[in-house]
Design an enzyme around this catalytic site. Structure first.
Site, PDB file in Angstrom:
ATOM      1  N   ASP A  13      63.431 -16.438 -78.309  1.00 30.18           N
ATOM      2  CA  ASP A  13      62.887 -15.962 -77.033  1.00 30.18           C
ATOM      3  C   ASP A  13      63.553 -16.719 -75.906  1.00 30.18           C
ATOM      4  OD1 ASP A  13      60.827 -14.683 -78.697  1.00 30.18           O
ATOM      5  OD2 ASP A  13      60.176 -16.740 -78.941  1.00 30.18           O
ATOM      6  N   ASN A  42      61.452  -8.811 -87.184  1.00 31.66           N
ATOM      7  CA  ASN A  42      60.547  -9.861 -86.713  1.00 31.66           C
ATOM      8  C   ASN A  42      61.001 -10.390 -85.355  1.00 31.66           C
ATOM      9  OD1 ASN A  42      62.806 -10.969 -87.849  1.00 31.66           O
ATOM     10  ND2 ASN A  42      61.750 -12.543 -89.004  1.00 31.66           N
ATOM     11  N   HIS A  45      63.560  -8.425 -78.586  1.00 32.59           N
ATOM     12  CA  HIS A  45      64.386  -8.732 -77.428  1.00 32.59           C
ATOM     13  C   HIS A  45      63.927  -7.868 -76.274  1.00 32.59           C
ATOM     14  CE1 HIS A  45      67.379 -11.025 -79.713  1.00 32.59           C
ATOM     15  NE2 HIS A  45      67.079 -10.195 -80.683  1.00 32.59           N
TER      16      HIS A  45
HETATM   17  P1  IMP Z   1      58.679 -14.516 -90.091  1.00 28.17           P
HETATM   18  O1  IMP Z   1      60.147 -14.573 -89.943  1.00 28.17           O
HETATM   19  O2  IMP Z   1      58.080 -13.269 -89.523  1.00 28.17           O
HETATM   20  O3  IMP Z   1      58.207 -14.796 -91.499  1.00 28.17           O
HETATM   21  O4  IMP Z   1      58.061 -15.696 -89.218  1.00 28.17           O
HETATM   22  C1  IMP Z   1      58.313 -17.054 -89.556  1.00 28.17           C
HETATM   23  C2  IMP Z   1      58.288 -17.920 -88.302  1.00 28.17           C
HETATM   24  O5  IMP Z   1      59.417 -17.602 -87.488  1.00 28.17           O
HETATM   25  C3  IMP Z   1      57.070 -17.725 -87.406  1.00 28.17           C
HETATM   26  O6  IMP Z   1      56.774 -18.972 -86.796  1.00 28.17           O
HETATM   27  C4  IMP Z   1      57.554 -16.747 -86.350  1.00 28.17           C
HETATM   28  O7  IMP Z   1      56.815 -16.863 -85.161  1.00 28.17           O
HETATM   29  C5  IMP Z   1      58.974 -17.200 -86.195  1.00 28.17           C
HETATM   30  N1  IMP Z   1      59.871 -16.111 -85.741  1.00 28.17           N
HETATM   31  C6  IMP Z   1      60.370 -15.113 -86.495  1.00 28.17           C
HETATM   32  N2  IMP Z   1      61.194 -14.349 -85.757  1.00 28.17           N
HETATM   33  C7  IMP Z   1      61.208 -14.872 -84.524  1.00 28.17           C
HETATM   34  C8  IMP Z   1      61.911 -14.537 -83.311  1.00 28.17           C
HETATM   35  O8  IMP Z   1      62.708 -13.625 -83.219  1.00 28.17           O
HETATM   36  N3  IMP Z   1      61.671 -15.332 -82.239  1.00 28.17           N
HETATM   37  C9  IMP Z   1      60.845 -16.389 -82.301  1.00 28.17           C
HETATM   38  N4  IMP Z   1      60.186 -16.755 -83.404  1.00 28.17           N
HETATM   39  C10 IMP Z   1      60.361 -15.990 -84.510  1.00 28.17           C
HETATM   40 MG    MG Z   2      62.586 -12.755 -79.170  1.00 25.77          MG
END
Ligand code: IMP
Ligand code: MG
Length: 338
Positions: A13, A42, A45
């Site tokens: 982010d 996940n 943008h």
């Molecule tokens: P997951 O990838 O959905 O399993 O999430 C695992 C960790 O990575 C969590 O703390 C999410 O908040 C973080 N996370 C996953 N994708 C992003 C992203 O694009 N931006 C910020 N945090 C992310």
């Molecule tokens: Mg993001």
């Protein structure tokens, strides 16, 4: 005539990394913008176009706002066909979006597994988009690939071949980091509070089938006040009172969770720049450092002394020049001295 990677330097982010991508695309005019170095939907943008419309995308490269590029999703990125289809319609990119046939598919069961798993959903704070479980299936070698899904047939290509062919023709290619940032890399991040894959520049190249010798520049995007969503260590985190008193309050693109906010972390920035092989630093949210910098500046000389001191410190930390500075959410609110 170059291959540039854009990647997030902190926890994701990066204050509109999507917007930096959009700006660089308009300026450099790549023939291809391809996503890699991340897990899948996940990652969100946000791109703001033309003053009013703000798009949140999770599958489509944020460079979509540059209409002359073909948009790819690289081999290593997970594809959720439902999210992809929705976004193709919502953003209107049918005809110029393509995915590599080797991408793994996220199925409904992966989302269910992600959300039902207490460790992932509670302890790690997963986004619940099925990414981790889908990557497990890939490792177990039971995942479905995009080339085996009939409804995806119109989009399937050999993205790696296309990207390398474009580079052979001396075209410009932009490789866009799918995932938030360095700090949530499976290998380099704050394990186990990380996502299910590496997110570094090398991974972005690898996901697109581009060898390391073909990369010309790596732009690492750092947020002046880094943020983090989900659980895990965050060395320079502020209290909500502190961040709210600075006027900073943010919510995630995918989960709408309130983001945790911290101060500039020079040590992390240095390490991240090293692992990513940063050649150009980008700073977003300079208006949070000094409100007076909001919006208007297009040259360094228009920044305040407070902002310039911040940039000098950042350059010392990352060891390369900061050449991109975002001064507001609009694509045009940027200083670019590349
Ligand atoms: P997951 O990838 O959905 O399993 O999430 C695992 C960790 O990575 C969590 O703390 C999410 O908040 C973080 N996370 C996953 N994708 C992003 C992203 O694009 N931006 C910020 N945090 C992310
Ligand atoms: Mg993001």
């Amino acid at each position: 005539m170059s291959c540039t990677i854009i990647v997030g330097g902190f926890f994701g982010d990066e204050g509109g990394k999507g917007k930096i991508v959009a700006h660089v695309a308009h300026k450099d005019k790549p023939s291809i913008i391809s996503r890699g170095g991340g897990v899948g939907p996940n990652a969100g943008h946000t791109v703001k176009v033309g003053g009013e419309k703000e798009y949140g995308v999770r599958m489509i490269p944020s460079g979509f706002v540059f209409p002359d590029a073909r948009l790819f999703i690289g081999t290593g990125v997970l594809v959720d066909p439902r999210v992809l289809k929705q976004e193709i319609e919502y953003v209107g990119v049918d005809g110029r979006i393509f995915i590599d046939g080797r991408c793994s598919i996220i199925e409904e069961k992966h989302i269910e597994q992600d959300r039902a798993n207490e460790y992932l959903s509670k302890t790690i704070g997963s986004t619940g988009t099925g990414c981790g479980p889908a990557n497990v299936d890939r490792v177990q070698r039971v995942a479905t690939q995009a080339k085996d899904v009939p409804e995806l047939a119109p989009y399937v290509i050999d993205a790696a071949q296309e990207v390398n062919d474009a580079l052979d023709r001396n075209e410009t290619v932009l490789l866009e980091g799918t995932q938030g940032g360095f700090g949530i890399s499976l290998y380099w991040g704050t394990y186990p509070y990380v996502t299910s894959k590496d997110t570094s520049a090398s991974q972005i190249a690898a996901d697109n089938g581009v060898g390391p010798t073909r990369i010309d520049d790596v732009i690492v995007v750092f947020k002046a006040y880094p943020t983090r969503v989900g659980e895990g260590p965050f060395g320079t985190e502020m209290t909500k009172e502190e961040s709210h008193s600075l006027g900073i309050e943010e919510f995630g693109t995918v989960t709408h969770r309130e983001r945790r906010i911290g101060c500039w972390d020079g040590k992390m920035a240095r390490y991240s720049a090293m692992i990513n092989g940063c050649t150009i630093g980008a700073i977003t949210g300079i208006d949070n450092v000094d409100e007076a910098c909001y919006g208007g500046a297009t040259e360094y000389s228009q920044l305040t002394e407070k902002a310039l001191a911040f940039i000098r410190q950042a350059e010392e930390d990352i060891g390369v020049p900061v050449k991109l500075i975002s001064t507001g959410p609009e694509m045009t609110q940027i200083i670019d001295i590349r």
